[in-house]
Design a protein around this motif. Structure first.
Motif, PDB file in Angstrom:
ATOM      1  N   GLN A  47       0.817  -1.210   0.000  1.00 31.79           N
ATOM      2  CA  GLN A  47       0.000   0.000   0.000  1.00 31.79           C
ATOM      3  C   GLN A  47       0.850   1.260   0.000  1.00 31.79           C
ATOM      4  O   GLN A  47       0.485   2.271  -0.611  1.00 31.79           O
ATOM      5  CB  GLN A  47      -0.946   0.011   1.212  1.00 31.79           C
ATOM      6  CG  GLN A  47      -2.043   1.077   1.130  1.00 31.79           C
ATOM      7  CD  GLN A  47      -2.947   0.895  -0.076  1.00 31.79           C
ATOM      8  OE1 GLN A  47      -3.394  -0.215  -0.366  1.00 31.79           O
ATOM      9  NE2 GLN A  47      -3.202   1.975  -0.816  1.00 31.79           N
ATOM     10  N   LEU A  50       1.637   2.021  -3.555  1.00 28.65           N
ATOM     11  CA  LEU A  50       0.471   2.516  -4.286  1.00 28.65           C
ATOM     12  C   LEU A  50       0.113   3.939  -3.857  1.00 28.65           C
ATOM     13  O   LEU A  50      -0.259   4.785  -4.688  1.00 28.65           O
ATOM     14  CB  LEU A  50      -0.715   1.577  -4.046  1.00 28.65           C
ATOM     15  CG  LEU A  50      -0.564   0.161  -4.593  1.00 28.65           C
ATOM     16  CD1 LEU A  50      -1.737  -0.703  -4.158  1.00 28.65           C
ATOM     17  CD2 LEU A  50      -0.442   0.171  -6.108  1.00 28.65           C
ATOM     18  N   ASP A  51       0.217   4.217  -2.557  1.00 28.82           N
ATOM     19  CA  ASP A  51      -0.084   5.567  -2.063  1.00 28.82           C
ATOM     20  C   ASP A  51       0.888   6.584  -2.652  1.00 28.82           C
ATOM     21  O   ASP A  51       0.489   7.708  -3.010  1.00 28.82           O
ATOM     22  CB  ASP A  51      -0.020   5.598  -0.545  1.00 28.82           C
ATOM     23  CG  ASP A  51      -1.184   4.858   0.110  1.00 28.82           C
ATOM     24  OD1 ASP A  51      -2.184   4.595  -0.583  1.00 28.82           O
ATOM     25  OD2 ASP A  51      -1.082   4.540   1.316  1.00 28.82           O
ATOM     26  N   LEU A  53       2.342   6.426  -5.488  1.00 26.66           N
ATOM     27  CA  LEU A  53       1.965   6.626  -6.885  1.00 26.66           C
ATOM     28  C   LEU A  53       0.752   7.546  -6.995  1.00 26.66           C
ATOM     29  O   LEU A  53       0.731   8.479  -7.812  1.00 26.66           O
ATOM     30  CB  LEU A  53       1.659   5.274  -7.522  1.00 26.66           C
ATOM     31  CG  LEU A  53       1.176   5.277  -8.971  1.00 26.66           C
ATOM     32  CD1 LEU A  53       2.256   5.825  -9.893  1.00 26.66           C
ATOM     33  CD2 LEU A  53       0.776   3.867  -9.401  1.00 26.66           C
ATOM     34  N   LYS A  54      -0.246   7.303  -6.148  1.00 27.69           N
ATOM     35  CA  LYS A  54      -1.484   8.082  -6.213  1.00 27.69           C
ATOM     36  C   LYS A  54      -1.280   9.526  -5.779  1.00 27.69           C
ATOM     37  O   LYS A  54      -2.007  10.428  -6.223  1.00 27.69           O
ATOM     38  CB  LYS A  54      -2.546   7.434  -5.332  1.00 27.69           C
ATOM     39  CG  LYS A  54      -2.986   6.055  -5.793  1.00 27.69           C
ATOM     40  CD  LYS A  54      -3.898   5.403  -4.768  1.00 27.69           C
ATOM     41  CE  LYS A  54      -4.266   3.986  -5.161  1.00 27.69           C
ATOM     42  NZ  LYS A  54      -5.075   3.304  -4.115  1.00 27.69           N
ATOM     43  N   ASN A  55      -0.297   9.766  -4.934  1.00 26.63           N
ATOM     44  CA  ASN A  55      -0.136  11.092  -4.331  1.00 26.63           C
ATOM     45  C   ASN A  55       1.022  11.890  -4.909  1.00 26.63           C
ATOM     46  O   ASN A  55       1.515  12.822  -4.263  1.00 26.63           O
ATOM     47  CB  ASN A  55       0.047  10.944  -2.812  1.00 26.63           C
ATOM     48  CG  ASN A  55      -1.183  10.343  -2.155  1.00 26.63           C
ATOM     49  OD1 ASN A  55      -2.312  10.657  -2.523  1.00 26.63           O
ATOM     50  ND2 ASN A  55      -0.970   9.463  -1.180  1.00 26.63           N
ATOM     51  N   ASP A  57       2.603  14.734  -6.451  1.00 24.40           N
ATOM     52  CA  ASP A  57       2.090  16.102  -6.587  1.00 24.40           C
ATOM     53  C   ASP A  57       3.076  17.012  -7.319  1.00 24.40           C
ATOM     54  O   ASP A  57       3.040  18.232  -7.191  1.00 24.40           O
ATOM     55  CB  ASP A  57       1.766  16.688  -5.201  1.00 24.40           C
ATOM     56  CG  ASP A  57       2.984  16.718  -4.280  1.00 24.40           C
ATOM     57  OD1 ASP A  57       4.068  16.267  -4.714  1.00 24.40           O
ATOM     58  OD2 ASP A  57       2.851  17.203  -3.140  1.00 24.40           O
ATOM     59  N   GLU A 240       5.986  -5.445  -8.147  1.00 23.37           N
ATOM     60  CA  GLU A 240       6.060  -4.183  -8.893  1.00 23.37           C
ATOM     61  C   GLU A 240       6.798  -4.369 -10.217  1.00 23.37           C
ATOM     62  O   GLU A 240       7.650  -3.567 -10.602  1.00 23.37           O
ATOM     63  CB  GLU A 240       6.759  -3.115  -8.043  1.00 23.37           C
ATOM     64  CG  GLU A 240       5.929  -2.661  -6.851  1.00 23.37           C
ATOM     65  CD  GLU A 240       6.621  -1.660  -5.950  1.00 23.37           C
ATOM     66  OE1 GLU A 240       5.952  -1.102  -5.059  1.00 23.37           O
ATOM     67  OE2 GLU A 240       7.847  -1.437  -6.112  1.00 23.37           O
ATOM     68  N   VAL A 276       7.836   5.134  -6.527  1.00 25.19           N
ATOM     69  CA  VAL A 276       7.109   3.993  -5.965  1.00 25.19           C
ATOM     70  C   VAL A 276       8.065   3.067  -5.217  1.00 25.19           C
ATOM     71  O   VAL A 276       7.781   2.615  -4.101  1.00 25.19           O
ATOM     72  CB  VAL A 276       6.373   3.232  -7.075  1.00 25.19           C
ATOM     73  CG1 VAL A 276       5.719   1.965  -6.528  1.00 25.19           C
ATOM     74  CG2 VAL A 276       5.324   4.124  -7.738  1.00 25.19           C
TER      75      VAL A 276
END
Length: 400
Positions: A47, A50-51, A53-55, A57, A240, A276
């Motif tokens: 996680q 993944l976090d 990657l999602k965040n 900015d 990954e 990541v």
């Protein structure tokens, strides 16, 4: 005049890719295919990765330095210390997957005409990296009956000559799942030291060890610190594969500086992948315990199921998530193709990798397949039933 290079003609075809069209056609016919052919983990990515990657900015996705971000290399150095690999961030070069780590290691350390010794069966892409570099691969065949154990030192000595520059090991091993014992690692160390060879050590599967014997990294062997080049990747330990981040690790400054020159030619390892991978170094231990338990359960299910099929034999793998199994067939290449093109049981079939593609010796592994236990247990159990039915129906079955 040929429009294709000699290198291109010599490049081996993947033992897996050549079956992909047959698998696609089977699916088009409505057949469910159980993929036992490729080491693509199906367990979730941590996680924290993944976090990250999602965040993301950033307002700019820029080049990193050719050797990779320092912040990531610092975290990796801490990670390696857990395995008694004492390196500094400057000893680490970030690569585009473990594949580029192998490729750059070969290009940085070996000249055309140099020879490298490996055991077979071997990871098929090693040959694909050696051919463009002009390197001659010499192999020692290991035996399935012995669990693919390290051959006697004398077997290596027979191949060593003035052109021999390196030995390459994969530990834990792809495709066999074997793991070198501490005694075997000492034998390798002594041989490398005696002949002043390089030791390339592919350690991508170090998290996946299923034995009480301790895992020994080549990076922890005393007396050959300047001879060792570790090849690594996040693909397997964090699920990954797609971020394409690997590493070349060596305490030999000359090798490291030369490797960076090749890295400069490709400019930069993947930015997003490094983000990541860096976050994933903080994966909690609980994740690895769950992954470990899952693979042990799958391994036990597969090996028990295989050895219950008449005429089939597979040693118990001690690491990674593969096994090589001997089948009662005339030709495993033909059998694997037949499973996809001409066979189904209750609308299902299996896809495996013919082991001949993991050997260099002509004719070796002809009745063997590599199986990756990357399916959940319920699917694995079903796949074993389908394989049993396929062997019963195969026209080229060989009775011992």
């Amino acid at each position: 005049m040929s429009k294709v290079s000699m290198r291109g003609q010599e490049m081996p075809e993947s033992p897996i890719s050549k079956l992909v069209p047959l698998a696609a056609a089977a699916k088009e016919r409505g057949t469910k295919v159980y993929h036992l052919n490729i080491g693509q983990p199906d367990l979730p990515t941590p996680q924290v990765g993944l976090d990250a990657l999602k965040n993301i900015d950033r307002t700019l996705l820029e080049y990193s330095t050719p050797e990779g971000y320092l912040s990531y290399r610092k975290k990796l150095a801490g990670y390696y210390k857990k395995y008694d690999i004492n390196v500094e961030p400057d000893d680490i070069v970030i690569t585009c997957g473990g594949s580029e780590a192998v490729q750059i290691a070969f290009m940085a350390c070996l000249d055309p005409g140099d020879e490298i010794i490996l055991t077979e069966p071997l990871y098929a892409n090693y040959l694909g990296f050696a051919i463009p570099a002009g390197i001659k691969v010499r192999t020692i065949t290991t035996k399935i009956e012995d669990g693919f154990a390290l051959p006697a030192v004398e077997k290596f000595e027979e191949l060593i000559n003035e052109k021999t520059k390196a030995i390459l090991i994969c530990n834990p091993n792809n495709p066999t799942g074997s793991l070198y014992t501490p005694e075997e690692m000492d034998q390798i160390r002594d041989m490398v030291k005696k002949h002043d060879l390089l030791l390339f050590s592919d350690e991508v599967y170090r998290e996946f060890v299923y034995t009480e014997n301790p895992y020994i990294s080549a990076g922890s062997l005393e007396g050959i610190e300047q001879n060792v080049v570790i090849l690594d990747s996040v693909s397997k330990r964090y699920s990954e594969c797609g971020v394409r981040i690997g590493a070349l690790v060596t305490r030999n400054k000359e090798i490291r500086d030369t490797a960076i020159k090749f890295c400069q030619a490709r400019v930069s390892p993947p930015l997003v992948g490094q983000i990541v991978a860096e976050a994933s170094v903080d994966t909690p231990d609980e994740y690895f315990r769950e992954v470990y338990d899952e693979y042990v359960e799958r391994r036990n299910c597969l090996i028990s199921g295989l050895n219950d099929i008449p005429g089939v034999f597979s040693p118990t793998p001690m690491g990674a998530f593969y096994t090589v199994a001997k089948l009662p067939v005339d030709d495993a290449d033909k059998f694997c193709s037949w499973c996809l093109s001409s066979f189904s049981y209750e609308g299902q079939t299996v896809m495996m990798a013919p082991a001949s593609g993991f050997y260099i010796t002509p004719g070796a592994g002809r009745n063997q397949v590599r199986i990756a236990y990357v399916l959940k247990k319920e699917d694995m159990e079903r796949a074993i039933i389908v394989l049993r039915k396929a062997l019963e129906a195969y026209p080229g079955r060989v009775e011992e």
